[in-house]
Design an enzyme around this catalytic site. Structure first.
Site, PDB file in Angstrom:
ATOM      1  N   LYS A  97       0.844  -1.198   0.000  1.00  0.00           N
ATOM      2  CA  LYS A  97       0.000   0.000   0.000  1.00  0.00           C
ATOM      3  C   LYS A  97       0.875   1.243   0.000  1.00  0.00           C
ATOM      4  CE  LYS A  97      -4.389   1.155   2.272  1.00  0.00           C
ATOM      5  NZ  LYS A  97      -5.210   0.388   1.340  1.00  0.00           N
ATOM      6  N   ALA A 101      -6.994   8.792   7.976  1.00  0.00           N
ATOM      7  CA  ALA A 101      -7.821   9.992   8.122  1.00  0.00           C
ATOM      8  C   ALA A 101      -9.301   9.652   7.998  1.00  0.00           C
ATOM      9  CB  ALA A 101      -7.425  11.027   7.062  1.00  0.00           C
ATOM     10  N   ARG A 102      -9.643   8.698   7.119  1.00  0.00           N
ATOM     11  CA  ARG A 102     -11.043   8.310   6.930  1.00  0.00           C
ATOM     12  C   ARG A 102     -11.557   7.458   8.079  1.00  0.00           C
ATOM     13  NH1 ARG A 102     -11.577   4.752   3.399  1.00  0.00           N
ATOM     14  NH2 ARG A 102      -9.447   4.516   2.618  1.00  0.00           N
ATOM     15  N   ARG A 141     -17.137 -12.235   6.841  1.00  0.00           N
ATOM     16  CA  ARG A 141     -16.892 -10.854   7.248  1.00  0.00           C
ATOM     17  C   ARG A 141     -16.635  -9.928   6.071  1.00  0.00           C
ATOM     18  NH1 ARG A 141     -16.455  -6.355   7.888  1.00  0.00           N
ATOM     19  NH2 ARG A 141     -15.479  -5.134   9.548  1.00  0.00           N
ATOM     20  N   LYS A 148     -20.751  -4.079  -1.498  1.00  0.00           N
ATOM     21  CA  LYS A 148     -20.650  -2.767  -0.875  1.00  0.00           C
ATOM     22  C   LYS A 148     -21.643  -1.812  -1.513  1.00  0.00           C
ATOM     23  CE  LYS A 148     -15.840  -2.770   0.713  1.00  0.00           C
ATOM     24  NZ  LYS A 148     -14.572  -1.992   0.727  1.00  0.00           N
ATOM     25  N   HIS A 180     -12.513 -10.679   0.420  1.00  0.00           N
ATOM     26  CA  HIS A 180     -11.219 -10.425   1.036  1.00  0.00           C
ATOM     27  C   HIS A 180     -11.043 -11.347   2.242  1.00  0.00           C
ATOM     28  CE1 HIS A 180     -11.299  -5.955  -0.474  1.00  0.00           C
ATOM     29  NE2 HIS A 180     -11.443  -6.844  -1.438  1.00  0.00           N
ATOM     30  N   GLU A 203      -3.679  -8.954   3.354  1.00  0.00           N
ATOM     31  CA  GLU A 203      -5.038  -9.088   2.820  1.00  0.00           C
ATOM     32  C   GLU A 203      -4.988  -9.830   1.492  1.00  0.00           C
ATOM     33  OE1 GLU A 203      -8.462  -5.944   2.659  1.00  0.00           O
ATOM     34  OE2 GLU A 203      -7.365  -5.832   0.760  1.00  0.00           O
ATOM     35  N   THR A 262     -11.440  -2.259 -11.924  1.00  0.00           N
ATOM     36  CA  THR A 262     -10.470  -1.577 -12.765  1.00  0.00           C
ATOM     37  C   THR A 262     -11.041  -0.272 -13.295  1.00  0.00           C
ATOM     38  OG1 THR A 262      -9.375  -3.623 -13.451  1.00  0.00           O
ATOM     39  CG2 THR A 262      -9.153  -1.735 -14.910  1.00  0.00           C
TER      40      THR A 262
END
Length: 341
Positions: free
Chosen positions: A68, A78-79, A126, A134, A142, A163, A176
């Site tokens: 990442k 921050a989120r 989960r 989503k 995941h 992950e 994508t």
């Protein structure tokens, strides 16, 4: 032999550094903590990609891995301010792409039954975004594993997380397209932070792809086929994204050579006649990580930078197609789906 970066700091030290960095009050030491924490995940990426290839050989169409990027880590902190840096589970990420859901589930079941000490950090449902998509329309599954070994050589990395993403080809094509749209429209669709009409566009497209390629539903299940088709066509007339995606070719990448450790630099600040994609390649993973940190400081928000590792050039192209502005698979699935509805 590669000398992988070892974790040097305690969880409390990492947690405190993350808090100060997000608040804009970081010290030089805090940034060293973050860089070490991120870089140390390269070792478990290397371990898991080997395991994944063993379980998915002859089944997955492609396998990729990535660390990442620093800005994305800070953005996520921050989120999600309640999530400590030390608990972030997707700094190391591996992705598998499959022809269909049956192959996906077959490999996932094989991974779950593996005889290793690495443990799932959650129940099997989960992060199942195929069963429960989503709100953005994202679909895929995941799994998060916590690294655990008995060997003396591997013990320093015990407790780090990786992950694993499982997607089918249609699901990957949609994801994508979202990545490319985020790059070319400055939206944040995958974080549900986009302008309403872009977010709705990808909700509708996810529903069309789910229904017409996999016989499933996504996040717009309340719409009839006719309603779904009409609303999407109106959205595409307004945004013109299908034609935009169809025009993106990513031809510059075809002339570039890859190595096992490749840094992709997607520039935002160039003229129309300049190449938007640049690659830096490295044989040594530690040297790649050092260059990764330097490039993020150099470019800041003027480029999207990602470090990827793979067994071959084609493998990297397939698993990280968004960085070559290639969303044509999405266009094909959508046009075929609109014909079916």
């Amino acid at each position: 032999m590669v000398n992988f970066v070892k974790p040097r700091y305690t969880s409390s030290k990492i947690r405190s550094a993350g808090k100060r960095i997000v608040k804009g009050k970081s010290t030089t030491e805090d940034n060293k903590v973050l860089e070490n924490f991120r870089g140390s995940h390269a070792y478990i990426l290397n371990t898991f990609q080997a395991n994944i290839r063993n379980h998915s050989k002859g089944i997955a169409t492609s396998v990729g891995q990535r660390l990442k990027r620093r800005n994305t880590i800070l953005d996520k902190l921050a989120r999600e301010p309640s999530m400590p840096l030390a608990s972030m589970h997707d700094i190391a990420g591996c992705r598998m792409i499959f022809e269909g859901i049956d192959d996906l589930q077959r490999v996932r079941a094989s991974m779950h039954s593996a005889r290793w000490k690495h443990s799932l950090t959650h129940g099997p449902q989960r992060f199942d975004y195929i069963e429960s998509p989503k709100i953005t329309g994202y679909r895929g599954i995941h799994d998060v594993y916590q690294y655990a070994v008995n060997s003396i050589g591997g013990r320093p990395w015990n407790g780090l997380k990786v992950e694993i993403q499982y997607r089918t080809l249609p699901q990957h094509a949609w994801a994508t397209a979202v990545e490319v749209a985020d790059l070319i429209t400055s939206n944040r669709i995958k974080f549900a932070d986009a302008q309403t009409h872009y977010l709705r566009y990808f909700q509708l497209s996810s529903e069309i792809i789910a229904r017409t390629t996999e016989g499933q539903k996504s996040c717009c299940s309340e719409l009839s086929d006719i309603e779904l088709k009409r609303e999407f066509q109106a959205a595409d007339r307004r945004l013109g994204l299908l034609q935009t995606f169809d025009n993106l070719r990513g031809t510059s990448a075809k002339r570039l050579k890859f190595k096992r450790n490749t840094i992709l630099i997607f520039r935002f600040d160039l003229r129309a006649d300049e190449e938007a994609l640049e690659l830096r390649t490295f044989e040594n993973v530690n040297r790649a990580i050092e260059a990764y940190d330097d490039l993020e400081r150099e470019f800041g928000e003027k480029a999207d930078i990602v470090l990827v590792r793979g067994e071959s050039e084609e493998n990297i192209r397939d698993a990280f197609r968004n960085y070559f502005s290639d969303a044509r698979a999405f266009v094909d699935f959508m046009r075929d789906g609109l014909e079916v509805l």
